[in-house]
Design a protein around this motif. Structure first.
Motif, short mmCIF file in Angstrom:
data_model
loop_
_atom_site.label_atom_id
_atom_site.label_comp_id
_atom_site.label_asym_id
_atom_site.label_seq_id
_atom_site.Cartn_x
_atom_site.Cartn_y
_atom_site.Cartn_z
N GLY A 58 0.80 -1.22 0.00
CA GLY A 58 0.00 0.00 0.00
C GLY A 58 0.83 1.26 0.00
O GLY A 58 0.33 2.34 0.32
N LYS A 59 2.11 1.18 -0.35
CA LYS A 59 3.01 2.33 -0.36
C LYS A 59 3.42 2.66 -1.79
O LYS A 59 4.58 2.65 -2.13
CB LYS A 59 4.26 2.03 0.47
CG LYS A 59 3.98 1.70 1.91
CD LYS A 59 5.26 1.32 2.61
CE LYS A 59 5.00 0.90 4.04
NZ LYS A 59 6.21 0.42 4.70
N GLU A 60 2.46 2.97 -2.60
CA GLU A 60 2.79 3.32 -3.97
C GLU A 60 2.68 4.83 -4.16
O GLU A 60 2.13 5.53 -3.32
CB GLU A 60 1.86 2.60 -4.94
CG GLU A 60 0.38 2.93 -4.73
CD GLU A 60 -0.48 2.12 -5.67
OE1 GLU A 60 -1.04 2.72 -6.58
OE2 GLU A 60 -0.56 0.90 -5.47
N GLU A 61 3.23 5.31 -5.24
CA GLU A 61 3.20 6.74 -5.53
C GLU A 61 1.75 7.17 -5.79
O GLU A 61 1.00 6.47 -6.45
CB GLU A 61 4.06 7.05 -6.76
CG GLU A 61 5.50 6.71 -6.57
CD GLU A 61 6.31 6.96 -7.84
OE1 GLU A 61 5.75 7.56 -8.78
OE2 GLU A 61 7.46 6.55 -7.87
#
Length: 106
Positions: free
Chosen positions: A100-103
């Motif tokens: 869940g750590k996308e740009e």
């Protein structure tokens, strides 16, 4: 054929889940498990119930796997357990887009 159709009077049909692949499908396309159901029915045709259960076991198992996907879910569960074990041991780090750590998207 039973003298008194209890299923029909109560509005339930226990056997439809087995035969729903042969029913008319929308847009005239065959159902997903139609081929497996057809193999099972063709194998057991004319054998009798006891003999068909013994001789057509493989076809029946293939048909039930296609309908319920039990072996597939068990395999996926095993893969996820192995992934979680590897994460705890530090041998595997999942990609950022899985965490869940996308740009942020524009």
């Amino acid at each position: 054929m039973p003298f008194w159709g209890l299923q029909k009077q109560l509005g339930i049909d226990v056997d439809t889940f087995l035969l729903r692949q042969s029913m008319p499908q929308p847009h005239g396309q065959a159902a997903v498990c139609h081929a497996f159901e057809r193999e099972w029915v063709e194998c057991g045709h004319g054998l009798g119930q006891t003999r068909a259960r013994r001789e057509c076991q493989l076809e029946y198992e293939d048909f039930m796997e296609c309908m319920k996907r039990t072996k597939l879910t068990q395999r996926l569960r095993t893969i996820l357990e192995q992934r979680d074990r590897m994460i705890k041991q530090g041998k595997y780090t999942p990609p950022e887009h899985h965490m869940g750590k996308e740009e942020p998207r524009p």
